[in-house]
Design a protein around this motif. Structure first.
Motif, PDB file in Angstrom:
ATOM      1  N   PRO A 208       0.792  -1.238   0.000  1.00 30.24           N
ATOM      2  CA  PRO A 208       0.000   0.000   0.000  1.00 30.24           C
ATOM      3  C   PRO A 208       0.826   1.291   0.000  1.00 30.24           C
ATOM      4  O   PRO A 208       0.411   2.281  -0.596  1.00 30.24           O
ATOM      5  N   TYR A 209       2.024   1.300   0.648  1.00 29.11           N
ATOM      6  CA  TYR A 209       2.766   2.569   0.699  1.00 29.11           C
ATOM      7  C   TYR A 209       3.169   3.042  -0.699  1.00 29.11           C
ATOM      8  O   TYR A 209       3.386   4.238  -0.934  1.00 29.11           O
ATOM      9  N   CYS A 210       3.232   2.099  -1.674  1.00 30.83           N
ATOM     10  CA  CYS A 210       3.592   2.465  -3.052  1.00 30.83           C
ATOM     11  C   CYS A 210       2.526   3.363  -3.682  1.00 30.83           C
ATOM     12  O   CYS A 210       2.808   4.098  -4.639  1.00 30.83           O
ATOM     13  N   PRO A 281       1.606  -2.494   9.220  1.00 30.02           N
ATOM     14  CA  PRO A 281       1.791  -3.890   8.785  1.00 30.02           C
ATOM     15  C   PRO A 281       0.477  -4.580   8.398  1.00 30.02           C
ATOM     16  O   PRO A 281      -0.599  -4.049   8.653  1.00 30.02           O
ATOM     17  N   ASN A 282       0.618  -5.776   7.867  1.00 31.14           N
ATOM     18  CA  ASN A 282      -0.528  -6.642   7.532  1.00 31.14           C
ATOM     19  C   ASN A 282      -1.526  -5.974   6.594  1.00 31.14           C
ATOM     20  O   ASN A 282      -2.741  -6.089   6.789  1.00 31.14           O
ATOM     21  N   PHE A 283      -1.006  -5.241   5.639  1.00 31.28           N
ATOM     22  CA  PHE A 283      -1.826  -4.621   4.603  1.00 31.28           C
ATOM     23  C   PHE A 283      -2.720  -3.508   5.153  1.00 31.28           C
ATOM     24  O   PHE A 283      -3.553  -2.938   4.444  1.00 31.28           O
ATOM     25  N   GLU A 284      -2.546  -3.163   6.463  1.00 24.46           N
ATOM     26  CA  GLU A 284      -3.452  -2.168   7.059  1.00 24.46           C
ATOM     27  C   GLU A 284      -3.280  -0.786   6.433  1.00 24.46           C
ATOM     28  O   GLU A 284      -4.166   0.070   6.539  1.00 24.46           O
ATOM     29  N   TYR A 288      -5.853   3.561   4.270  1.00 23.62           N
ATOM     30  CA  TYR A 288      -5.629   4.998   4.031  1.00 23.62           C
ATOM     31  C   TYR A 288      -5.428   5.290   2.549  1.00 23.62           C
ATOM     32  O   TYR A 288      -5.031   6.398   2.190  1.00 23.62           O
ATOM     33  N   VAL A 289      -5.677   4.301   1.713  1.00 22.06           N
ATOM     34  CA  VAL A 289      -5.477   4.526   0.272  1.00 22.06           C
ATOM     35  C   VAL A 289      -6.638   5.354  -0.270  1.00 22.06           C
ATOM     36  O   VAL A 289      -7.797   4.935  -0.251  1.00 22.06           O
ATOM     37  N   GLY A 331      -6.957  -5.195  -3.542  1.00 19.06           N
ATOM     38  CA  GLY A 331      -5.614  -4.732  -3.905  1.00 19.06           C
ATOM     39  C   GLY A 331      -4.481  -5.451  -3.184  1.00 19.06           C
ATOM     40  O   GLY A 331      -3.322  -5.012  -3.256  1.00 19.06           O
ATOM     41  N   LEU A 332      -4.804  -6.564  -2.536  1.00 17.39           N
ATOM     42  CA  LEU A 332      -3.745  -7.346  -1.893  1.00 17.39           C
ATOM     43  C   LEU A 332      -2.823  -7.877  -2.999  1.00 17.39           C
ATOM     44  O   LEU A 332      -3.290  -8.529  -3.933  1.00 17.39           O
ATOM     45  N   GLY A 333      -1.538  -7.516  -2.919  1.00 18.86           N
ATOM     46  CA  GLY A 333      -0.614  -7.970  -3.964  1.00 18.86           C
ATOM     47  C   GLY A 333      -0.468  -6.988  -5.119  1.00 18.86           C
ATOM     48  O   GLY A 333       0.356  -7.189  -6.013  1.00 18.86           O
TER      49      GLY A 333
END
Ligand code: URP
Ligand code: ZN
Ligand code: ZN
Length: 459
Positions: A208-210, A281-284, A288-289, A331-333
């Motif tokens: 997600p940070y990307c 962590p853990n996709f959390e 915030y996306v 959006g996982l992955g």
């Protein structure tokens, strides 16, 4: 027969004073030092507001209710979204109609009205998004204006979906100007975002940070500057939605100083939350996306200072909820597939009150950015202020309570809040919509969806 709100500290956009508000037939008929000028037996409902603040009902100028987006739908419908709004002291909101590809604008407006009619507990109006191809739909602008639509939105992001190219933008600006529609802009650069996204993904960067890395702050500032240039050439006003960066703000101020009419909207998330959250962590971080993404603390500070200096006209939410455990997981992955958007309609007034209180800013300015300015800019007549003749959309606010935000206290139809754990002070206690008590002492008591379409009122 009157409803009276007695002895509250009444804040309008112009003044703050202890007063009684007298309501008849859904309208404010008097704001006086003493309601006792009318006889007791003419009062059907007497609300004691001693020790409380009395604000106009909030107006959220930017929501996405029940919106098809990025392969799914935002999770609040007009029932759940409007109830959450009322709990938070927002009595009207303006939702973005998003036409599907090749759909006429009037067809899209009919679809959106259908979603809302008989469902909304708060009043609502509409902006319309302009999506490509634009050649036919720009011919509908005059008709839209006659139907009471005041504003359209152009996206410079979401390539191959909502984004307009520069040639389209020129056509749309010209047609909007002729029809008298205000152009709202989502300022980013879809082309560069796509390049950045492809590069990150090809390097195996999928987290997600990307999302934030792919949409650097400079893109927003550059987009704002180029839109101002086009608008300046045509002499048209522009409204920038969800401004998130210092660069954008500086360009807006410079544009205004050069004589252009430019409105700036920001959102609580860009005043409270920073980009560090994407690293949870853990996709959390997916929680915030949103676009534009959260920024670094320098941008937050500049936007806060811009509120204090009255450079920001409107604080809206861009409410666009997706469940973390469901829609966000798409959006996982691959960060570029995370549905963009966060919830916020319920907390806006509380987050903003807390910010104003902490900084000792004037509450008349709180009223302007949360209520009066959105009503004025988007033509919601007789809304957004406490004045004789205005709709009795009123919030009786308890300034003394302090609480920690938690998802549990909220009514939005989504499984998290991005503001979890923040300390806030003050909350709406009793809320009236056109004189009807819809929230009483913190409890929702409205038994029918009484919200009306304000766009129809304008036509
Ligand atoms: O991430 C966001 N902001 N989603 C809603 C659509 C938009 O760009 O306003
Ligand atoms: Zn947008
Ligand atoms: Zn939006």
């Amino acid at each position: 027969m009157y409803t009276v709100i007695a002895n509250g500290f009444v804040i309008s956009s112009e003044e703050a004073k202890i007063a009684d508000i007298i309501i008849d037939n859904g309208k404010i008929v008097a704001i006086s030092e003493s309601y006792r000028t009318i006889t007791e037996n003419q009062v059907v409902e007497l609300i004691d507001a001693s020790g409380k603040i009395v604000f106009p009902g909030g107006i959220d100028a930017h929501t996405h209710i029940d919106m098809p987006f990025m392969g799914t739908f935002s999770t609040d419908d007009f029932k759940t979204g409007s109830i959450a709004a009322l709990y938070g002291g927002t009595t009207s909101f303006i939702d973005y109609v998003i036409p599907s590809k090749n759909q006429s604008l009037s067809g899209a407006l009919i679809d959106w009205k259908r979603k809302a009619e008989g469902k909304s507990y708060a009043d609502y109006s509409f902006h319309i998004a302009i999506v490509p191809p634009v050649d036919n739909i720009i011919n509908e602008f005059d008709l839209l204006a006659q139907k009471g639509i005041k504003s359209i939105k152009c996206f410079l992001a979401y390539k191959n979906a909502l984004m307009l190219n520069e040639a389209d933008l020129h056509k749309v600006f010209k047609a909007a100007h002729q029809a008298g529609l205000l152009v709202c802009i989502h300022a980013e650069s879809g082309e560069e975002i796509e390049l950045n996204t492809n590069e990150l993904l090809s390097e195996g960067k999928t987290e997600p940070y990307c999302h934030a890395v792919s949409r650097p702050a400079e893109l927003e500032g550059t987009a704002v500057a180029s839109v101002i240039k086009i608008a300046e050439g045509m002499g048209i006003p522009i409204y920038f939605v969800h401004v998130s960066t210092a660069d954008a703000m500086i360009n807006i101020i410079e544009g205004r100083n050069a004589g252009n009419t430019i409105y700036a909207e920001t959102c609580p998330q860009y005043l409270y939350l920073s980009e560090n959250l994407y690293k949870e962590p853990n996709f959390e971080g997916a929680k915030y996306v949103m676009s534009p993404p959260l920024r670094s603390s320098e941008h937050l500070e500049t936007l806060r200072a811009s509120i204090e200096a009255n450079y920001i006209d409107v604080v809206a939410t861009d409410h666009c909820p997706f469940n973390f455990n469901k829609e966000k997981q798409i959006g996982l992955g691959n960060f570029s597939k995370i549905p963009n958007g966060i919830p916020g309609i319920e907390l806006r007034m509380m987050l903003m009150f807390s910010l104003f209180k902490k900084n000792g800013w004037k509450l008349t300015d709180f009223v302007k950015i949360n209520c009066t300015n959105p009503a004025k800019i988007f033509g919601l007549n007789n809304k957004g202020d406490i004045k004789t003749g205005y709709d009795a959309d009123i919030v009786i606010w308890n300034p003394s309570v302090s609480q920690q935000i938690s998802k549990k206290m909220l009514h939005e139809n989504v499984d998290y809040t991005p503001f979890e754990g923040y300390e806030i002070s003050g909350m709406p206690e009793t809320v009236l919509l056109r004189g009807n008590i819809v929230i009483k002492d913190g409890k929702f008591i409205c038994d029918a969806p009484i919200g009306i379409c304000l766009t129809d009122q304008l036509s």
